[in-house]
Scaffold this active site. Structure first.
Site, PDB file in Angstrom:
ATOM      1  N   ARG A   1      54.642 -29.437 -39.631  1.00  0.00           N
ATOM      2  CA  ARG A   1      54.091 -30.334 -40.658  1.00  0.00           C
ATOM      3  C   ARG A   1      52.569 -30.265 -40.744  1.00  0.00           C
ATOM      4  O   ARG A   1      51.993 -30.508 -41.771  1.00  0.00           O
ATOM      5  CB  ARG A   1      54.519 -31.775 -40.366  1.00  0.00           C
ATOM      6  CG  ARG A   1      55.928 -32.057 -40.865  1.00  0.00           C
ATOM      7  CD  ARG A   1      56.427 -33.384 -40.371  1.00  0.00           C
ATOM      8  NE  ARG A   1      56.617 -33.345 -38.916  1.00  0.00           N
ATOM      9  CZ  ARG A   1      57.128 -34.347 -38.218  1.00  0.00           C
ATOM     10  NH1 ARG A   1      57.473 -35.451 -38.806  1.00  0.00           N
ATOM     11  NH2 ARG A   1      57.283 -34.248 -36.909  1.00  0.00           N
TER      12      ARG A   1
ATOM     13  N   LYS B   1      67.809 -27.716 -27.059  1.00  0.00           N
ATOM     14  CA  LYS B   1      68.491 -28.915 -26.601  1.00  0.00           C
ATOM     15  C   LYS B   1      67.618 -30.134 -26.903  1.00  0.00           C
ATOM     16  O   LYS B   1      66.410 -29.958 -27.016  1.00  0.00           O
ATOM     17  CB  LYS B   1      68.849 -28.793 -25.129  1.00  0.00           C
ATOM     18  CG  LYS B   1      67.759 -29.154 -24.150  1.00  0.00           C
ATOM     19  CD  LYS B   1      68.306 -29.177 -22.742  1.00  0.00           C
ATOM     20  CE  LYS B   1      67.225 -29.563 -21.770  1.00  0.00           C
ATOM     21  NZ  LYS B   1      67.204 -30.844 -21.214  1.00  0.00           N
TER      22      LYS B   1
ATOM     23  N   ASP C   1      70.139 -23.499 -23.634  1.00  0.00           N
ATOM     24  CA  ASP C   1      69.905 -24.339 -22.464  1.00  0.00           C
ATOM     25  C   ASP C   1      69.109 -23.424 -21.547  1.00  0.00           C
ATOM     26  O   ASP C   1      69.683 -22.533 -20.917  1.00  0.00           O
ATOM     27  CB  ASP C   1      71.224 -24.759 -21.815  1.00  0.00           C
ATOM     28  CG  ASP C   1      70.998 -25.593 -20.561  1.00  0.00           C
ATOM     29  OD1 ASP C   1      69.842 -25.631 -20.076  1.00  0.00           O
ATOM     30  OD2 ASP C   1      71.952 -26.187 -20.047  1.00  0.00           O
ATOM     31  N   HIS C   2      67.809 -23.633 -21.498  1.00  0.00           N
ATOM     32  CA  HIS C   2      66.952 -22.639 -20.836  1.00  0.00           C
ATOM     33  C   HIS C   2      67.332 -22.429 -19.370  1.00  0.00           C
ATOM     34  O   HIS C   2      66.998 -21.430 -18.771  1.00  0.00           O
ATOM     35  CB  HIS C   2      65.472 -23.028 -20.963  1.00  0.00           C
ATOM     36  CG  HIS C   2      65.091 -24.160 -20.064  1.00  0.00           C
ATOM     37  ND1 HIS C   2      65.237 -25.466 -20.430  1.00  0.00           N
ATOM     38  CD2 HIS C   2      64.591 -24.174 -18.815  1.00  0.00           C
ATOM     39  CE1 HIS C   2      64.846 -26.237 -19.438  1.00  0.00           C
ATOM     40  NE2 HIS C   2      64.447 -25.490 -18.442  1.00  0.00           N
TER      41      HIS C   2
ATOM     42  N   LYS D   1      67.447 -18.780 -16.442  1.00  0.00           N
ATOM     43  CA  LYS D   1      66.752 -18.626 -15.166  1.00  0.00           C
ATOM     44  C   LYS D   1      67.469 -17.604 -14.294  1.00  0.00           C
ATOM     45  O   LYS D   1      68.693 -17.618 -14.193  1.00  0.00           O
ATOM     46  CB  LYS D   1      66.701 -19.970 -14.419  1.00  0.00           C
ATOM     47  CG  LYS D   1      65.733 -20.972 -14.997  1.00  0.00           C
ATOM     48  CD  LYS D   1      65.837 -22.268 -14.210  1.00  0.00           C
ATOM     49  CE  LYS D   1      64.908 -23.328 -14.739  1.00  0.00           C
ATOM     50  NZ  LYS D   1      63.531 -23.181 -14.306  1.00  0.00           N
TER      51      LYS D   1
ATOM     52  N   GLU E   1      64.242 -34.585  -8.156  1.00  0.00           N
ATOM     53  CA  GLU E   1      62.846 -34.391  -8.547  1.00  0.00           C
ATOM     54  C   GLU E   1      61.986 -35.379  -7.775  1.00  0.00           C
ATOM     55  O   GLU E   1      62.406 -36.518  -7.536  1.00  0.00           O
ATOM     56  CB  GLU E   1      62.676 -34.620 -10.050  1.00  0.00           C
ATOM     57  CG  GLU E   1      63.404 -33.588 -10.889  1.00  0.00           C
ATOM     58  CD  GLU E   1      63.160 -33.831 -12.371  1.00  0.00           C
ATOM     59  OE1 GLU E   1      62.212 -33.251 -12.908  1.00  0.00           O
ATOM     60  OE2 GLU E   1      63.914 -34.608 -12.961  1.00  0.00           O
TER      61      GLU E   1
ATOM     62  N   ASP F   1      69.746 -36.095 -19.544  1.00  0.00           N
ATOM     63  CA  ASP F   1      68.613 -35.196 -19.314  1.00  0.00           C
ATOM     64  C   ASP F   1      69.003 -33.999 -18.450  1.00  0.00           C
ATOM     65  O   ASP F   1      68.594 -32.872 -18.714  1.00  0.00           O
ATOM     66  CB  ASP F   1      67.476 -35.984 -18.652  1.00  0.00           C
ATOM     67  CG  ASP F   1      66.180 -35.192 -18.613  1.00  0.00           C
ATOM     68  OD1 ASP F   1      65.870 -34.527 -19.618  1.00  0.00           O
ATOM     69  OD2 ASP F   1      65.480 -35.240 -17.582  1.00  0.00           O
TER      70      ASP F   1
ATOM     71  N   HIS G   1      72.397 -29.018 -17.623  1.00  0.00           N
ATOM     72  CA  HIS G   1      72.099 -28.122 -16.511  1.00  0.00           C
ATOM     73  C   HIS G   1      73.124 -28.217 -15.373  1.00  0.00           C
ATOM     74  O   HIS G   1      73.650 -27.215 -14.897  1.00  0.00           O
ATOM     75  CB  HIS G   1      70.724 -28.431 -15.918  1.00  0.00           C
ATOM     76  CG  HIS G   1      69.611 -28.376 -16.919  1.00  0.00           C
ATOM     77  ND1 HIS G   1      69.680 -27.640 -18.066  1.00  0.00           N
ATOM     78  CD2 HIS G   1      68.387 -28.951 -16.916  1.00  0.00           C
ATOM     79  CE1 HIS G   1      68.550 -27.765 -18.741  1.00  0.00           C
ATOM     80  NE2 HIS G   1      67.745 -28.556 -18.061  1.00  0.00           N
TER      81      HIS G   1
ATOM     82  N   LYS H   1      64.966 -39.042 -10.326  1.00  0.00           N
ATOM     83  CA  LYS H   1      63.512 -38.875 -10.329  1.00  0.00           C
ATOM     84  C   LYS H   1      62.907 -39.670  -9.186  1.00  0.00           C
ATOM     85  O   LYS H   1      63.521 -40.604  -8.673  1.00  0.00           O
ATOM     86  CB  LYS H   1      62.957 -39.366 -11.667  1.00  0.00           C
ATOM     87  CG  LYS H   1      63.354 -38.454 -12.822  1.00  0.00           C
ATOM     88  CD  LYS H   1      62.434 -38.600 -13.990  1.00  0.00           C
ATOM     89  CE  LYS H   1      62.677 -37.511 -15.010  1.00  0.00           C
ATOM     90  NZ  LYS H   1      62.141 -36.202 -14.594  1.00  0.00           N
TER      91      LYS H   1
END
Lengths: 351, 512
Positions: free
Chosen positions: B65, B171, B200-201, B205, B239, B258, B263, B363
């Site tokens: 944009r 995603k 889905d990165h 990997k 994490e 998330d 994943h 987390k």
């Protein structure tokens, strides 16, 4: 990069190996996150006059260092064996620290007769061993063949390309060969393969009328290997090339089905070893040229109607350090197309 | 949908090449000024260019944009690449990449953007003297996915003569099962499934792909990879950081959406699937789908027994005091969004019946680690005495994905001395010691695969719906429960104690 070093004069291979184990044990005891790399051994045998140059080349291979490098330097007149063993590692921060090992062994000509008994104890036995003999794959290579899995050589280094290719073929019978001259052709092979990959262009491979390869004067072996690759992939029967027009380079051809394919190898000014450009021309007027250019290759395509387009194919130069690093990496792979390309390249060698 | 003719013949020149040719392509990034493009996509494209891996004819169009010129976009792209590329850019390659970049400003629902895009694509085809493949990369907020897809269809950009058209969708693909189904329907109304690359990165990997190598390139593990030898499996994605400045996103997502839905469930599928016949897109995805369909979604009344959510409270991480989730900027007072989720799932098939799979993510936990721990059943008869030692423990196979990718096998070994005392020891393998090469970024691999049309590492429509189908009942139950207190765990801890209640008797969470 941290480094721990041990050295001794008039020592033995067993002492060198024990010293390496000691260095590793002490490093691990001090920091259990340090772990030795276990990828491959690289054994390099050189004359003393080339030691600095080769050490410099090895330092520029980037991330493709062998896990254990054994550098044997031959000094005229030396009768004793001196050695330095060193481990190098980055201090681990968030993970393990990978340790690389380097052994430098100083020997004399008399040691060459039993070189295998000096090298064998200092290589990691369960890892593949790569042998590099800069300057030519001579009898030293033969002596170490029993403990070698991969021979790293550079057909471009030999003054006579035909002899270099013959020697590479001989060695291919005993070990896997990684030829730096072959690796210099990689981007040129990839790009020509890509140019003919669209399905509607693949039939043009059967209409190739001629190829020309522009190469550094000292890289004729590289040019022969590229032409040999094309010939072997496309089923051409190569014929010995003769002297090129105006006495420069080589020219001749190959036979495809019942048609002739012209082949020209043209030496040009080039600062680095390898190829400067290639052109593939088809019977219908289609032609593709690729030439070195900053930041990649300059591609030019001529359509059968004569219309020309040009564009840049992006890619960074690997440099000679990168080529050597690639050679180390390739030692873990197997390229089934080198042997046939080598045979076809030999077929192109002048009679 | 696509009109490219079937190959007339094989290309004999590709044999033996590590880098296979990619058809000349134009990549159109929607959301080109966003964070993902800035940090990942543009640097990944530079690295592909550096390695000579981009197609011989490659064009890039950014759409967003923000009203800016081509040059402004190039300047931003240069900054992204210089800052985030994994290698120092080569000035000539960088200039070459930036030179031809185009930028089209406009709103994603504005027909004029697509008219200009059509014109630009035709211009590229003319310049190349051949039709370029088109890859549309949707790197925008998810609410724009159906809008962009619809506009592409309306503009006739979903297919091209003599070239392939593909669409890559970032995603999250959906917010729950219903929205994922709706989005699938909207996308498949315009594109054929073979054109759709749901990213889905995680699957890009190296560490995740190594799971397949570990399972299917080693005969050693397959004989024990079943209910007869395995006692239980746990998958952890911990994490040691909080939500940072992403409260806006996280409040709507939560730990389950998330990390678990995508994943961690992908890890579970790769860990439990049957060996595919070939490493090909549909072969692999068929096997993943089969195993996902074998996971029976919980009934509403079962959710409390198989799933736990929690939030981090004020605590200390790495010696530093950190606020609790409810004290974070942008988090609603009384928010019930979970920062920790743990599940117990079962794969109801012949191989895995009765084996619990425990998943946990959170987390602000004690340590950053992603690992799979496979605990084997104890030996059937123990002739050895364990007096005077910790004794014989069940073998564990620990697959660590980060921070140090590797495999650890925990074995029982005799303690030196006169008695027959046993203690567990580790046999460790670290990938970093055996491959000195640097792994490419996941996005490099995935962008190249999408350009090449290889969907092996992308998620298929039925797979996406199967993944949401497992998670959806939990999301629903948690959404409807507005009264049960959300357990809290101190930041820097191993998570809530309540998570132990998910474990079957004799099972334990591995220490973080």
């Amino acid at each position: 990069m941290s480094q721990d070093v041990w050295s001794a004069e008039n020592t033995t291979p067993d002492e060198v190996e024990a010293a390496l184990r000691g260095l590793l044990r002490r490093a691990h005891a001090a920091n259990d996150l340090l772990a030795p790399a276990r990828v491959l051994n690289l054994v390099v045998v050189i004359g003393a006059e080339r030691k600095d140059e080769i050490a410099e080349r090895l330092s520029r291979v980037g991330r493709y260092h062998a896990s254990r490098t054994v550098l044997c330097t031959v000094h005229e007149g030396r009768t004793t064996l001196d050695a330095t063993a060193a481990i190098h590692y980055e201090e681990p921060r968030n993970g393990i620290g990978v340790v690389l090992e380097q052994v430098e062994i100083e020997i004399g000509p008399s040691h060459l007769a039993h070189l295998e008994t000096i090298v064998d104890p200092v290589v990691v036995s369960e890892l593949p061993t790569v042998l590099w003999r800069p300057g030519g794959a001579d009898e030293v290579v033969d002596r170490l063949l029993g403990l070698t899995d991969v021979i790293l050589l550079d057909s471009d280094e030999h003054a006579d390309p035909a002899s270099a290719l013959v020697r590479a073929r001989e060695l291919l019978g005993s070990a896997y060969v990684v030829d730096l001259a072959w690796l210099r052709t990689t981007p040129w092979r990839e790009r020509v393969a890509a140019s003919f990959d669209p399905p509607w262009r693949r039939p043009a491979l059967e209409r190739i009328a001629g190829v020309s390869v522009r190469h550094r004067d000292s890289s004729q072996a590289c040019a022969l290997l590229w032409a040999g690759w094309l010939a072997s992939r496309l089923g051409w029967a190569p014929a010995p090339l003769g002297e090129g027009p105006s006495g420069a380079g080589l020219a001749g051809g190959a036979t495809r089905a019942e048609a002739e394919v012209g082949v020209r190898l043209e030496p040009v000014e080039l600062r680095t070893p390898g190829l400067a450009g290639v052109t593939v021309a088809c019977t219908d007027g289609f032609a593709l040229s690729l030439d070195r250019s900053p930041g990649g290759l300059r591609a030019r395509r001529q359509a059968p109607d004569g219309e020309e387009t040009s564009w840049k194919v992006l890619g960074a130069s690997r440099g000679e350090g990168g080529i050597l690093g690639e050679g180390v990496r390739q030692a873990l792979l197997r390229d089934p197309t080198y042997g046939p390309a080598l045979d076809a390249a030999r077929g192109f060698c002048p009679a | 949908m696509t009109a490219a003719a079937a190959p007339a013949q094989e290309n004999p020149l590709v044999e033996g090449l590590e880098r296979l040719p990619v058809h000349p392509t134009v990549l159109v990034i929607f959301g080109a000024t966003g964070d993902l493009a800035h940090r990942k996509l543009l640097p990944a494209l530079y690295n592909l260019a550096h390695e000579g891996a981009l197609p011989e004819r490659f064009e890039l169009v950014g759409i967003a944009r923000r009203n800016q010129s081509h040059d402004d976009f190039r300047a931003v792209a240069r900054e992204s690449i210089e800052r985030f590329s994994r290698r120092k850019p080569d000035p000539d390659v960088l200039e070459g990449l930036l030179d031809d970049m185009r930028y089209l400003p406009g709103s994603f629902d504005d027909d004029r953007v697509y008219e200009r895009l059509t014109h630009t694509l035709a211009e590229f085809d003319d310049k190349a003297g051949q039709p370029l493949n088109r890859v549309f990369y949707l790197s925008t907020a998810p609410e724009f996915f159906p809008i962009i897809v619809g506009e592409l269809g309306k503009a006739g950009l979903h297919a091209a003569e003599r070239a392939e058209t593909r669409i890559v969708i970032e995603k999250p693909f959906g917010y729950d099962l219903a929205s994922a189904r709706r989005l699938n329907a909207q996308v498949l109304e315009v594109f054929d499934e073979s054109q759709v690359f749901r990213i889905d990165h995680y699957l890009g990997k190296e560490t995740v792909q190594n799971l397949l190598a570990f399972r299917f390139a080693n005969a050693l593990f397959e004989p024990v990879w079943n209910r007869n030898f395995i006692d239980y499996v746990q998958i952890t994605a911990a994490e040691d950081i909080g939500i940072g400045g992403r409260a806006g996103y996280y409040e709507h997502a939560g730990a389950l959406r998330d990390l678990v839905q995508n994943h961690m469930m992908q890890l579970l599928a790769l860990l439990t699937m049957e060996p595919p016949i070939a490493f090909e897109a549909n072969r692999l995805r068929d096997e993943k789908l089969k195993v996902l369909e074998a996971i029976v979604p919980p009934r509403p009344e079962e959710v409390a027994n198989i799933a736990l959510r929690a939030q981090y409270a004020r605590g200390v991480v790495g010696g530093k005091e950190v606020p609790g989730y409810l004290e974070e900027d942008g988090v609603a007072p009384g928010s019930r969004t979970e920062t920790y989720a743990a599940l117990r799932l079962h794969v109801s098939n012949w191989r895995w019946a009765g084996i619990p799979f425990y998943l946990r993510t959170g987390k602000e936990l004690a340590r950053k680690v992603t690992e799979i721990v496979v605990t084997l059943k104890p030996v059937p008869h123990l002739a050895l005495r364990s007096t005077g030692s910790v004794g014989v423990q069940a073998n564990q196979i620990i697959l660590t994905l980060q921070p140090d990718e590797g495999v650890t096998i925990q074995l029982g070994a005799k303690i030196p001395g006169t008695g027959m005392r046993i203690r567990p020891v580790n046999m460790e393998f670290r990938y970093g010691t055996s491959f000195l090469s640097e792994s490419p970024e996941a996005y490099e691999r995935l962008i190249l695969d999408a350009m090449r049309g290889d969907a092996t590492l992308f998620t298929r429509n039925d797979e996406i719906e199967a993944l949401w189908g497992i998670i959806d009942p939990i999301l629903t139950a948690w959404r409807e429960d507005t009264t049960t207190p959300i357990p809290q765990y101190p930041a820097g801890s191993a998570g809530p104690k309540e998570a132990d209640a998910l474990l079957d008797p004799g099972h334990r969470w591995n220490r973080l």
